[in-house]
Write an enzyme that holds these catalytic residues in place. Structure first.
Site: not given
Ligand code: NAP
Length: 299
Positions: A54, A98, A121
């Protein structure tokens, strides 16, 4: 006739190219650089790899990347204090934690603490509600990636029968909502669905996200259907002892003889997820600053 193989790797590169072009435009014309903050709690090796990818891809498209590492025994209060700072930081347009996080932390509470305007997200209850009610939402990255792949192949999804196998909050439910927005007639199937093969055979668009390697066989597929295989299972490699390989939920060898188009595993849906995370960060930045959004990178 053999199915067209949908090249997710190449398409993800195109998405990243579009993102990079728009980032360059924002910098040059408006002096704004989108920023993505990623929180990693603990030492999970797979999570470290994802966070590294990422970071690299964020920097490659010209955005700012902020990595925040916390120890595995970090308290919820400590993580929330960090999220509060990132929520308030005008240079940060996307915040994600995460997953998985260590067991003493609660993923839902963590997501709920992120400002919905920065929830790149797309996992918060607010983002899910906005998607359901047709408001501008930040959309969960993998379903958004699947939608972009479908739109690239099919000009107009209106009226098509779409079947989504899997009903998770992460994937199945938002995917079904996206297809509904595209005016598909949507069926959601799951572990209690009766006659799953028959249900799948009705699909013009079949999206499978279950996590059972090779579950969907070629004779479950309507001839000419577009098949999006989201599942990823790591299995021992049959020809290379001691190594592994990734397998999708769809039995590729038989399905690719019947489908009109199909995503492979690996190289189909997988590469789209981070590309869509970057697209979401860009979208969040444009919305935060009242600037024009790039075309074709959201639902
Ligand atoms: P999940 O939360 O475990 O959900 C799995 C879904 O599959 C559930 O809705 C479950 O039904 C359904 N299911 C289980 N067994 C079934 C069966 N025999 N027949 C029909 N449906 C069945 O998984 P997820 O997070 O949605 O992920 C699914 C797969 O996609 C995994 O392999 C995951 O690794 C992959 N994935 C890939 C990406 C990516 O490429 N970047 C992103 C996300 C997920 P019930 O609800 O009835 O239990």
């Amino acid at each position: 006739m053999a199915a067209v193989i949908i090249d997710g790797k190449a398409f993800a590169a195109k998405v990243r190219g579009k993102v990079a072009d728009h980032v360059a435009f924002l910098k040059a014309e408006h002096g704004v650089t989108p920023g993505l903050a990623v929180i990693l709690v603990g030492e999970d090796p797979a999570s470290k790899v994802y966070v590294h990818h990422k970071h690299k891809q964020t920097v490659d498209v010209g955005m700012n990347s902020f990595e925040h590492r916390m120890s595995a025994n970090a308290s919820e209060a400590g993580i929330f204090a960090l999220i509060d700072r990132l929520n308030a930081d005008p240079g940060v347009h996307g915040v994600l934690c995460q997953f998985p996080v260590p067991e003493h932390l609660d993923e839902r509470r963590t997501v709920a603490h992120i400002d919905p305007a920065k929830d790149v997200d797309g996992l918060s209850v607010t983002s899910a509600g906005q998607l359901c009610t047709g408001e501008d939402a930040l959309i969960s990255c993998t379903p958004l990636g699947c939608l972009l792949l479908l739109r690239a192949r099919i000009d107009d999804l209106t009226g098509m029968n779409a079947v989504v196998v899997g009903r998770s909050n992460l994937f199945g439910k938002p995917m079904a909502q996206l297809l509904l927005r595209e005016n598909c007639t949507v069926t959601i199937a799951h572990s209690r669905t009766r006659n799953l093969a028959d249900v799948c055979r009705r699909a013009d668009i079949l999206v499978v996200a279950v996590g059972r390697a090779g579950m969907v066989k070629g004779d479950w597929i309507k001839p000419g259907a577009t098949v999006i295989d989201v599942g990823i299972t790591r299995v021992p490699h049959p020809d290379k002892p001691g190594t592994t390989r990734l397998i999708g939920d769809v039995e590729f060898a038989t399905a690719s003889k019947v489908a009109g188009a199909i995503t492979p595993v690996p190289g189909g849906v997988g590469p789209m997820t981070i590309a869509c995370l970057l697209a979401n960060t860009l979208t969040a930045c444009c919305r935060a600053n009242g600037l024009p959004e790039p075309e074709g990178l959201t639902a």
